[in-house]
Design a protein around this motif. Structure first.
Motif, PDB file in Angstrom:
ATOM      1  N   LYS A  31      -6.675  -5.800   0.006  1.00  0.00           N
ATOM      2  CA  LYS A  31      -6.791  -6.647   1.197  1.00  0.00           C
ATOM      3  C   LYS A  31      -5.492  -6.682   1.996  1.00  0.00           C
ATOM      4  O   LYS A  31      -5.507  -6.915   3.192  1.00  0.00           O
ATOM      5  CB  LYS A  31      -7.241  -8.053   0.830  1.00  0.00           C
ATOM      6  N   ASP A  32      -4.345  -6.386   1.354  1.00  0.00           N
ATOM      7  CA  ASP A  32      -3.053  -6.456   2.023  1.00  0.00           C
ATOM      8  C   ASP A  32      -2.513  -5.112   2.522  1.00  0.00           C
ATOM      9  O   ASP A  32      -1.734  -5.081   3.461  1.00  0.00           O
ATOM     10  CB  ASP A  32      -2.002  -7.068   1.098  1.00  0.00           C
ATOM     11  N   CYS A  33      -2.893  -4.027   1.831  1.00  0.00           N
ATOM     12  CA  CYS A  33      -2.274  -2.757   2.204  1.00  0.00           C
ATOM     13  C   CYS A  33      -3.103  -1.554   1.751  1.00  0.00           C
ATOM     14  O   CYS A  33      -4.039  -1.682   0.979  1.00  0.00           O
ATOM     15  CB  CYS A  33      -0.870  -2.648   1.615  1.00  0.00           C
ATOM     16  N   THR A  34      -2.695  -0.406   2.259  1.00  0.00           N
ATOM     17  CA  THR A  34      -3.202   0.872   1.795  1.00  0.00           C
ATOM     18  C   THR A  34      -2.097   1.486   0.951  1.00  0.00           C
ATOM     19  O   THR A  34      -0.935   1.515   1.369  1.00  0.00           O
ATOM     20  CB  THR A  34      -3.518   1.808   2.985  1.00  0.00           C
ATOM     21  N   LYS A  35      -2.439   1.954  -0.230  1.00  0.00           N
ATOM     22  CA  LYS A  35      -1.468   2.599  -1.118  1.00  0.00           C
ATOM     23  C   LYS A  35      -1.798   4.083  -1.155  1.00  0.00           C
ATOM     24  O   LYS A  35      -2.948   4.460  -1.388  1.00  0.00           O
ATOM     25  CB  LYS A  35      -1.527   2.001  -2.517  1.00  0.00           C
ATOM     26  N   ILE A  36      -0.794   4.900  -0.916  1.00  0.00           N
ATOM     27  CA  ILE A  36      -0.968   6.348  -0.899  1.00  0.00           C
ATOM     28  C   ILE A  36      -0.054   6.932  -1.968  1.00  0.00           C
ATOM     29  O   ILE A  36       1.145   6.638  -1.998  1.00  0.00           O
ATOM     30  CB  ILE A  36      -0.585   6.934   0.478  1.00  0.00           C
ATOM     31  N   LYS A  37      -0.615   7.747  -2.851  1.00  0.00           N
ATOM     32  CA  LYS A  37       0.182   8.390  -3.890  1.00  0.00           C
ATOM     33  C   LYS A  37       0.418   9.839  -3.487  1.00  0.00           C
ATOM     34  O   LYS A  37      -0.529  10.572  -3.216  1.00  0.00           O
ATOM     35  CB  LYS A  37      -0.529   8.323  -5.234  1.00  0.00           C
ATOM     36  N   LEU A  38       1.693  10.225  -3.443  1.00  0.00           N
ATOM     37  CA  LEU A  38       2.100  11.566  -3.056  1.00  0.00           C
ATOM     38  C   LEU A  38       2.876  12.236  -4.191  1.00  0.00           C
ATOM     39  O   LEU A  38       3.622  11.558  -4.896  1.00  0.00           O
ATOM     40  CB  LEU A  38       3.015  11.539  -1.829  1.00  0.00           C
ATOM     41  N   VAL A  39       2.707  13.546  -4.321  1.00  0.00           N
ATOM     42  CA  VAL A  39       3.536  14.326  -5.246  1.00  0.00           C
ATOM     43  C   VAL A  39       4.315  15.321  -4.398  1.00  0.00           C
ATOM     44  O   VAL A  39       3.728  16.062  -3.603  1.00  0.00           O
ATOM     45  CB  VAL A  39       2.690  15.044  -6.318  1.00  0.00           C
TER      46      VAL A  39
END
Length: 130
Positions: free
Chosen positions: A116-124
């Motif tokens: 609800k607060d943010c978008t989390k993006i996981k990058l390598v």
């Protein structure tokens, strides 16, 4: 993510936790894109990509937990970058290009999740040209 494609929101910041300089040292990074009015309060050291147009951002660093909070001043054109997002064999790649179009960094997008607060993006990190 829409229909398997990744897109950018214009005029947003992507924030990376940079405690102990992990942005520069780690291969796997988590990016936080906060929704209106929210910000992660526990990120003391932050690297951010602040987008000023759809595919262009200013690279910044800030320290929030010591008084007074500080932010590195950006320098044109050194800290102004372009981002290229593309797909290769069903994998989403993100390249960061310097003002002279040299690739500075390249990432593989692993995961996108929403709260609800943010978008989390996981990058390598694929490589770091710095």
């Amino acid at each position: 993510m829409k229909k398997g494609k990744f897109g950018l929101q214009s005029i947003k910041s992507w924030e990376f936790n940079n405690i102990d300089s992990i942005y520069f040292k780690k291969d796997t990074l988590n990016v936080y894109v906060y929704k209106e009015g929210t910000k992660h309060k526990s990120l003391c050291e932050v690297v951010d990509w602040t987008f000023y147009r759809k595919n262009a951002f200013v690279f910044g660093q800030e320290s929030n937990c010591k008084e007074p909070p500080t932010r590195n001043v950006t320098r044109y054109p050194k800290d102004y970058h372009k981002i290229a997002i593309y797909t290769v064999e069903n994998e989403t790649m993100i390249d960061i290009l310097r003002y002279d179009k040299t690739i500075l960094e390249s990432f593989l997008l692993i995961e996108v999740s929403e709260t609800k607060d943010c978008t989390k993006i996981k990058l390598v990190r694929r490589f770091n040209g710095n």
